[in-house]
Design a protein around this motif. Structure first.
Motif, PDB file in Angstrom:
ATOM      1  N   GLU A 158       0.826  -1.207   0.000  1.00  0.00           N
ATOM      2  CA  GLU A 158       0.000   0.000   0.000  1.00  0.00           C
ATOM      3  C   GLU A 158       0.863   1.262   0.000  1.00  0.00           C
ATOM      4  O   GLU A 158       0.569   2.230  -0.718  1.00  0.00           O
ATOM      5  CB  GLU A 158      -0.934  -0.007   1.204  1.00  0.00           C
ATOM      6  CG  GLU A 158      -1.880   1.184   1.295  1.00  0.00           C
ATOM      7  CD  GLU A 158      -2.850   1.259   0.140  1.00  0.00           C
ATOM      8  OE1 GLU A 158      -3.339   2.378  -0.145  1.00  0.00           O
ATOM      9  OE2 GLU A 158      -3.136   0.217  -0.487  1.00  0.00           O
ATOM     10  N   VAL A 159       1.930   1.257   0.791  1.00  0.00           N
ATOM     11  CA  VAL A 159       2.829   2.419   0.799  1.00  0.00           C
ATOM     12  C   VAL A 159       3.467   2.595  -0.581  1.00  0.00           C
ATOM     13  O   VAL A 159       3.572   3.710  -1.106  1.00  0.00           O
ATOM     14  CB  VAL A 159       3.919   2.272   1.882  1.00  0.00           C
ATOM     15  CG1 VAL A 159       4.998   3.337   1.717  1.00  0.00           C
ATOM     16  CG2 VAL A 159       3.292   2.372   3.265  1.00  0.00           C
ATOM     17  N   GLU A 160       3.896   1.488  -1.196  1.00  0.00           N
ATOM     18  CA  GLU A 160       4.516   1.571  -2.516  1.00  0.00           C
ATOM     19  C   GLU A 160       3.541   2.135  -3.549  1.00  0.00           C
ATOM     20  O   GLU A 160       3.933   2.957  -4.398  1.00  0.00           O
ATOM     21  CB  GLU A 160       5.015   0.189  -2.948  1.00  0.00           C
ATOM     22  CG  GLU A 160       5.537   0.109  -4.382  1.00  0.00           C
ATOM     23  CD  GLU A 160       6.726   1.007  -4.656  1.00  0.00           C
ATOM     24  OE1 GLU A 160       7.006   1.255  -5.853  1.00  0.00           O
ATOM     25  OE2 GLU A 160       7.378   1.472  -3.705  1.00  0.00           O
ATOM     26  N   ARG A 161       2.282   1.721  -3.502  1.00  0.00           N
ATOM     27  CA  ARG A 161       1.297   2.263  -4.443  1.00  0.00           C
ATOM     28  C   ARG A 161       1.184   3.781  -4.297  1.00  0.00           C
ATOM     29  O   ARG A 161       1.118   4.525  -5.289  1.00  0.00           O
ATOM     30  CB  ARG A 161      -0.065   1.605  -4.225  1.00  0.00           C
ATOM     31  CG  ARG A 161      -0.202   0.219  -4.844  1.00  0.00           C
ATOM     32  CD  ARG A 161      -1.639  -0.261  -4.841  1.00  0.00           C
ATOM     33  NE  ARG A 161      -2.099  -0.596  -3.494  1.00  0.00           N
ATOM     34  CZ  ARG A 161      -1.996  -1.797  -2.953  1.00  0.00           C
ATOM     35  NH1 ARG A 161      -1.417  -2.778  -3.635  1.00  0.00           N
ATOM     36  NH2 ARG A 161      -2.437  -2.028  -1.730  1.00  0.00           N
ATOM     37  N   ARG A 162       1.170   4.237  -3.054  1.00  0.00           N
ATOM     38  CA  ARG A 162       1.039   5.677  -2.820  1.00  0.00           C
ATOM     39  C   ARG A 162       2.311   6.426  -3.217  1.00  0.00           C
ATOM     40  O   ARG A 162       2.245   7.555  -3.719  1.00  0.00           O
ATOM     41  CB  ARG A 162       0.681   5.926  -1.358  1.00  0.00           C
ATOM     42  CG  ARG A 162      -0.665   5.298  -0.986  1.00  0.00           C
ATOM     43  CD  ARG A 162      -1.096   5.652   0.420  1.00  0.00           C
ATOM     44  NE  ARG A 162      -2.275   4.890   0.805  1.00  0.00           N
ATOM     45  CZ  ARG A 162      -3.145   5.280   1.742  1.00  0.00           C
ATOM     46  NH1 ARG A 162      -2.944   6.436   2.374  1.00  0.00           N
ATOM     47  NH2 ARG A 162      -4.196   4.538   2.051  1.00  0.00           N
TER      48      ARG A 162
END
Length: 214
Positions: A158-162
């Motif tokens: 999720e952090v990588e997507r953001r």
């Protein structure tokens, strides 16, 4: 650039409260800044302000030890209590958090019955047939630690997507995740973005936890 370091606060205990559905332990997390002091107050029947250091240490040992299969003898050695006092304290703990007691007992029984346990996402851990290898401890703890690993991986994704939405997907982008340490995520971002991205990482990690545990 600066580093942002974010970790899950008492991840495994929060997972235990969630999977067990224990309202009392959940309430401790929601209302108290000191989990072990609040637990000691409940277990020993005293106001939080009157909790003694030894009582807090005992509560901390219970909070972390019981899901690793800690028994009365081990608890007594670690706290200086007599075996009888240790057993009585464990009984009070389980009376305070009855759903935790029920979940741990069922996890151990199911592990012995089926020879395997599952995390919240359904990943399977096959247990050793040799009881001397700590089957009971693994049956209790593997679903909790496994769920923690699942949660951290969901958080990474999720952090990588953001990060990609903000900085793009190229390998030479201005920011990104650079390290994990257990349940801790470390990212490097431009200093001007630090406050905003720290909040974004925290929100992403909460989203991952909610996706796993509801």
């Amino acid at each position: 650039h600066v580093l942002i370091v974010a970790d899950y606060s008492q991840q495994e205990l929060r997972i235990l409260a969630a999977v067990a559905g224990d309202d009392a332990l959940t309430d401790v997390f929601q209302r108290s800044g000191d989990l072990h002091r609040a637990t000691a107050a409940l277990v020993f029947g005293v106001p939080e302000v009157d909790v003694r250091p030894a009582q807090r240490r005992a509560a901390k040992a219970l909070n972390f030890g019981l899901m690793y299969g800690m028994g009365a003898a081990s608890f007594a050695r670690g706290t200086g209590m007599t075996p009888a006092q240790a057993a009585e304290t464990i009984d009070r703990y389980f009376a305070t958090f009855p759903r935790v007691a029920a979940w741990l007992a069922e996890a151990e029984a199911a592990g012995k019955r089926t020879g395997q346990v599952r995390t919240a996402l359904g990943r399977i851990r096959v247990l050793p047939r040799d009881a001397s290898m700590g089957l009971a401890t693994l049956a209790r703890n593997a679903p909790i630690q496994g769920a923690g690993a699942d949660m951290t991986k969901l958080a990474l994704a999720e952090v990588e997507r953001r990060m990609q939405r903000r900085y793009g997907a190229g390998t030479q982008r201005a920011a990104g995740l650079i390290l994990t340490v257990h349940d801790e995520l470390v990212a490097q971002v431009p200093a001007a973005d630090a406050t905003e991205m720290a909040a974004e990482m925290a929100d992403a990690m909460r989203t991952a936890a909610a996706d796993l545990l509801g």
